[in-house]
Design a protein around this motif. Structure first.
Motif, PDB file in Angstrom:
ATOM      1  N   THR A 143       0.844  -1.188   0.000  1.00 25.63           N
ATOM      2  CA  THR A 143       0.000   0.000   0.000  1.00 25.63           C
ATOM      3  C   THR A 143       0.882   1.241   0.000  1.00 25.63           C
ATOM      4  N   SER A 144       0.331   2.334  -0.462  1.00 25.94           N
ATOM      5  CA  SER A 144       1.150   3.536  -0.677  1.00 25.94           C
ATOM      6  C   SER A 144       1.659   4.148   0.616  1.00 25.94           C
ATOM      7  N   ASN A 145       1.039   3.795   1.762  1.00 22.62           N
ATOM      8  CA  ASN A 145       1.528   4.340   3.033  1.00 22.62           C
ATOM      9  C   ASN A 145       2.545   3.422   3.689  1.00 22.62           C
ATOM     10  N   THR A 146       2.958   2.360   2.997  1.00 20.19           N
ATOM     11  CA  THR A 146       4.014   1.419   3.402  1.00 20.19           C
ATOM     12  C   THR A 146       3.629   0.545   4.582  1.00 20.19           C
ATOM     13  N   GLU A 147       2.341   0.463   4.951  1.00 23.64           N
ATOM     14  CA  GLU A 147       1.943  -0.247   6.166  1.00 23.64           C
ATOM     15  C   GLU A 147       1.434  -1.664   5.924  1.00 23.64           C
ATOM     16  N   SER A 148       1.186  -2.084   4.679  1.00 20.58           N
ATOM     17  CA  SER A 148       0.660  -3.416   4.405  1.00 20.58           C
ATOM     18  C   SER A 148       1.276  -3.971   3.136  1.00 20.58           C
ATOM     19  N   MET A 149       1.344  -5.333   3.068  1.00 17.56           N
ATOM     20  CA  MET A 149       1.863  -6.011   1.882  1.00 17.56           C
ATOM     21  C   MET A 149       0.830  -6.999   1.352  1.00 17.56           C
ATOM     22  N   ILE A 150       0.873  -7.217   0.059  1.00 19.74           N
ATOM     23  CA  ILE A 150       0.055  -8.231  -0.606  1.00 19.74           C
ATOM     24  C   ILE A 150       0.983  -9.039  -1.508  1.00 19.74           C
ATOM     25  N   VAL A 151       0.879 -10.360  -1.444  1.00 19.74           N
ATOM     26  CA  VAL A 151       1.702 -11.241  -2.261  1.00 19.74           C
ATOM     27  C   VAL A 151       0.813 -12.010  -3.225  1.00 19.74           C
ATOM     28  N   LYS A 152       1.188 -12.017  -4.494  1.00 19.47           N
ATOM     29  CA  LYS A 152       0.521 -12.851  -5.487  1.00 19.47           C
ATOM     30  C   LYS A 152       1.371 -14.095  -5.699  1.00 19.47           C
ATOM     31  N   THR A 153       0.774 -15.263  -5.527  1.00 23.81           N
ATOM     32  CA  THR A 153       1.498 -16.528  -5.557  1.00 23.81           C
ATOM     33  C   THR A 153       1.509 -17.115  -6.976  1.00 23.81           C
ATOM     34  N   PRO A 154       2.294 -18.163  -7.210  1.00 22.63           N
ATOM     35  CA  PRO A 154       2.354 -18.767  -8.555  1.00 22.63           C
ATOM     36  C   PRO A 154       1.018 -19.322  -9.040  1.00 22.63           C
ATOM     37  N   ASP A 155       0.116 -19.727  -8.128  1.00 26.98           N
ATOM     38  CA  ASP A 155      -1.194 -20.241  -8.534  1.00 26.98           C
ATOM     39  C   ASP A 155      -2.262 -19.153  -8.511  1.00 26.98           C
ATOM     40  N   ASN A 156      -1.818 -17.882  -8.623  1.00 30.76           N
ATOM     41  CA  ASN A 156      -2.718 -16.729  -8.731  1.00 30.76           C
ATOM     42  C   ASN A 156      -3.623 -16.551  -7.507  1.00 30.76           C
ATOM     43  N   ARG A 157      -3.099 -16.859  -6.349  1.00 29.35           N
ATOM     44  CA  ARG A 157      -3.806 -16.571  -5.112  1.00 29.35           C
ATOM     45  C   ARG A 157      -3.108 -15.391  -4.434  1.00 29.35           C
ATOM     46  N   TYR A 158      -3.787 -14.812  -3.430  1.00 30.59           N
ATOM     47  CA  TYR A 158      -3.275 -13.594  -2.810  1.00 30.59           C
ATOM     48  C   TYR A 158      -3.147 -13.777  -1.296  1.00 30.59           C
ATOM     49  N   ILE A 159      -2.106 -13.161  -0.759  1.00 31.56           N
ATOM     50  CA  ILE A 159      -1.869 -13.168   0.688  1.00 31.56           C
ATOM     51  C   ILE A 159      -1.830 -11.723   1.173  1.00 31.56           C
ATOM     52  N   SER A 160      -2.543 -11.441   2.250  1.00 36.18           N
ATOM     53  CA  SER A 160      -2.544 -10.096   2.833  1.00 36.18           C
ATOM     54  C   SER A 160      -1.805 -10.119   4.164  1.00 36.18           C
TER      55      SER A 160
END
Length: 754
Positions: A466-483
């Motif tokens: 996120t633009s305020n540097t406080e959260s991350m999101i990961v896109k995995t090889p099987d097109n799933r997302y982690i918050s």
């Protein structure tokens, strides 16, 4: 030398406060006995010349002054080094110079450069490149520290030479003196009587001095000797020489001499009548007309004649209550200015590390293992999961929740979620800062989670923030997302490092993420995360917790005392340089011990993850941690589903590694002139290499660590040039040039495989 300069700079700062207090007390007690002020002047000399004499349970002015000067002069909290160096630019240093400064002050050249490189590989491993110049030269701030230390030492030498010349002149002038009594000498070379410090101290009087004047003068000078005034004057001269740069010390030196003379007058005239006081005053007046400068002697009537006579005739004895008050003030000054608060290193070491402290970790059982159907798997359906996670990602980050405040205590910091269409579109449209991190600027206005940015990528994983540097999101090889509600950078703006590999060898790649957001005074810690698929088919982001790796580290090393030194043991064997311990250090550094945890670096080296733990020295007085030059390296093995293990523990000398890393990079990139200037021992010089490379990566450095006290070490390094698949083996001959600061210099480089 910088360490000694910082010590006396701290004493000088505290001394200014002490002098101001004495001046106030001196003014308030100007009509009373000079006994009280004289005692305060002696306490001041102890403060100026020595470290805190006693430790106690409370903080004093010495504690405040030390902390202020450590922050103001140096900030050694982020003095770090890395094992893998890969660069060909100067912007690395230019960026770091803006955020890094140093404390602990008192370092060798290699150590200073280490402090300017909080994380050079953080930038270089993310493909930040620029022009090729000056990337290893110390910052202007540290050059200024070295320059000021040199100026300070030069001033000491000048004043020492001056006082020695004065002493020699005086001794030469007194060659013709005749001994007339025990320790009493007559001379025609001086017009005034004085005491020459010595064992024993000698009284010199002019030839022809007789009668009442002679009796008054001899009584006065003997009183000086009886109360060790000549030696107090010598200590004051030493303090003035060391603190020559402090105008308050010059003022104190002058006033102390006057007060000592007036207090001596008091003792001579104690119990005498008014007529005797007048006659004594007349003697002072007669000799004041002949007074000349004797800087190393206690003269009878050198100066301050009018004030001395007024004090003799007008001073009065203080009331008993006032006497008690003045004694209490002296005791209070002694406690406040000569002692420091006793604070055990273990207490500070275990405090909150964020912004310089460390919280105690409390991880619940449900957070310690991934969801496997029994422990931490959510029982909600997929739709509820999606809704909850989307709300977590898109809520305003200005309102801090309990989870955000204590993210560094959680084993699982991120879980799988399904983004809603709006969030998924913002993820897909995210600007790419992974390859252009220098253009990224945080946004702290409005709905800060509306903007999603790509901040890291590997072959199969994408890392967003996120633009305020406080959260991350990961896109995995099987097109799933982690918050994950985890900050990915700080105001230092270091880009997260990412690497994809099958770390747990289960046949499926994981994503390792290294962030640098924990830093403050005395603290610099990197954090490692692993994105891994659990047995339940969901992806999780696991954190390597401090309570996971610190016990493994602490169990490997120990602090051992000998009669005159302190040694570091690794796996029961002595490693590194022995720390000498004299009586002063033994008395001022009670319970000295090496600790890990406040300087932790993690980085990728080829196909492994390496942890570097710099050991700091703590004691009852070094409660903020002292640079020791010791480092323990270990490989981090990821075992799957949030389980970790440290392997292959090995010792490193920080100063030596930094010299070798920088020197080899300079050597292979053609900057031999800088190498010869900064890293070669006196009398040794390297010729420029014929074939220059654009960049050089020092992958590994090894050397025997069990006999470093000999001062000679043969180190072996593996170097990769210009990202070549072949490696070069280098032998570097090292010499210990300064055992006090642990400074190593190079005496030779032998290259094979080039």
């Amino acid at each position: 030398m910088t360490k000694l300069f910082e010590l006396f700079l701290q004493n000088s700062f505290t001394g200014i406060i002490f002098i101001l207090v004495i001046l106030i007390i001196r003014q308030l007690t100007k009509n009373f006995s000079k006994r009280y002020v004289t005692v305060l002047w002696i306490l001041l000399l102890a403060e100026l010349l020595f470290t805190p004499l006693v430790t106690g349970p409370f903080h004093t002015i010495r504690n405040v002054a030390i902390l202020n000067f450590n922050d103001g002069v140096y900030d050694s909290s982020e003095s770090l080094g890395q094992n893998q160096i890969n660069y060909n630019n100067s912007d690395t240093y230019k960026q770091i110079e803006g955020v890094n400064s140093t404390g602990n002050s008192n370092l060798s050249l290699a150590r200073k450069i280490q402090e300017n490189r909080i994380d050079k590989d953080n930038l270089t491993e993310n493909n930040i490149t620029s022009s090729n110049n000056d990337s290893s030269i110390p910052t202007e701030k540290h050059r200024l520290a070295e320059y000021l230390s040199f100026v300070w030492l030069s001033g000491i030498i000048v004043f020492t030479v001056y006082f020695l010349i004065q002493y020699i002149k005086l001794r030469h002038m007194l060659k013709g003196a005749i001994k007339v009594d025990n320790n009493i000498w007559e001379t025609s070379a001086c017009d005034i009587p004085f005491v020459m410090p010595g064992i024993p101290s000698k009284i010199y009087i002019p030839v022809g001095l007789e009668g009442r004047q002679r009796e008054d003068i001899l009584t006065h000078e003997r009183e000086h000797i009886r109360h060790f005034d000549p030696w107090i004057k010598c200590l004051a001269t030493i303090a003035l020489t060391v603190h020559w740069f402090n105008p308050f010390v010059w003022i104190a030196f002058s006033l102390m001499g006057k007060d000592i003379e007036m207090y001596c007058d008091e003792r001579v005239l104690r119990g005498k009548g008014l007529n005797e006081k007048k006659q004594y005053s007349q003697t002072i007046l007669d000799f004041s007309k002949k007074a000349n400068g004797l800087p190393l002697a206690i003269g009878f009537a050198k100066n301050n004649t009018e004030n001395r006579i007024k004090h003799i005739l007008c001073s009065k004895k203080p009331h008993r209550i006032m006497n008690i008050v003045l004694v209490a003030v002296i005791l209070a000054c002694g406690v406040l200015f000569l002692t420091a608060g006793k604070k055990y290193a273990e207490n500070t070491y275990n405090e909150n590390k964020l912004n310089g402290t460390q919280r105690e970790n409390n991880i619940s059982d449900t957070e310690k293992t991934p969801a496997s159907g029994k422990e931490s798997a959510s029982d909600n359906n997929a739709a509820d999961d999606s809704k909850a996670e989307n709300e977590a990602v898109t809520e305003n980050q200005n309102s801090y929740t309990e989870e955000e405040e204590f993210w560094d205590e959680k084993l699982i910091v991120g879980t799988t979620f399904e983004p809603d269409p709006n969030l998924k579109k913002r993820i897909l449209d995210a600007p790419d800062y992974a390859s252009d991190w220098g253009s990224f600027h945080p946004v702290f206005e409005g709905n800060m989670t509306e903007n999603i940015n790509l901040i890291g990528k590997t072959q199969h994983f994408l890392l967003y923030g996120t633009s305020n540097t406080e959260s991350m999101i990961v896109k995995t090889p099987d097109n799933r997302y982690i918050s994950a509600k985890v900050p990915y950078t700080s105001h230092y703006m270091f880009q997260p490092l990412v690497n994809e590999m099958d770390y747990d060898r289960d046949g499926e790649n994981e994503l390792a993420i290294i962030i640098y957001v924990k830093h403050g005074t005395g603290c610099s810690i990197k954090t490692l995360f692993m994105v891994d698929k659990a047995n339940d088919g969901k992806w999780y982001m696991y954190q390597l917790l401090e309570n996971e790796y610190l016990p493994q580290l602490e169990a490997k090393f120990d602090t051992v005392y000998t009669e005159d030194s302190i040694k570091l043991l690794l796996d029961g064997k002595h490693v590194g340089l022995t720390k000498p311990m004299d009586n002063e250090f033994r008395n001022s550094s009670v319970n000295y011990k090496f600790h890990a945890g406040m300087q932790i670096q993690i980085h990728f080296v080829e196909d492994r993850i390496e942890l570097n733990a710099d050991l700091l020295g703590y004691s009852d007085t070094f409660f903020s941690g002292e640079f020791t030059g010791h480092r323990i390296n270990a490989d981090i093995a990821y075992l799957g589903e949030g389980k970790w293990e440290l392997k292959n523990f090995r010792y490193k000398d920080i100063n030596m590694d930094l010299v070798i890393e920088d020197a080899l990079t300079m050597y292979f990139t053609g900057r031999t002139e800088e190498l010869n200037q900064y890293y070669m021992a006196d009398g040794f010089h390297l010729k420029e290499i014929r074939k220059k490379s654009n960049d050089a990566s020092v992958l590994n450095i090894s050397y025997p660590v069990d006999n470093m006290d000999s001062g000679k070490v043969e180190a072996h390094a593996t170097v990769r040039l210009d990202s070549s698949s072949s490696l070069i083996n280098v032998t570097v001959s090292m010499k210990l040039t300064d055992s006090l600061n642990g400074t190593w210099k190079i005496v030779g480089i032998d290259v094979s495989g080039l």
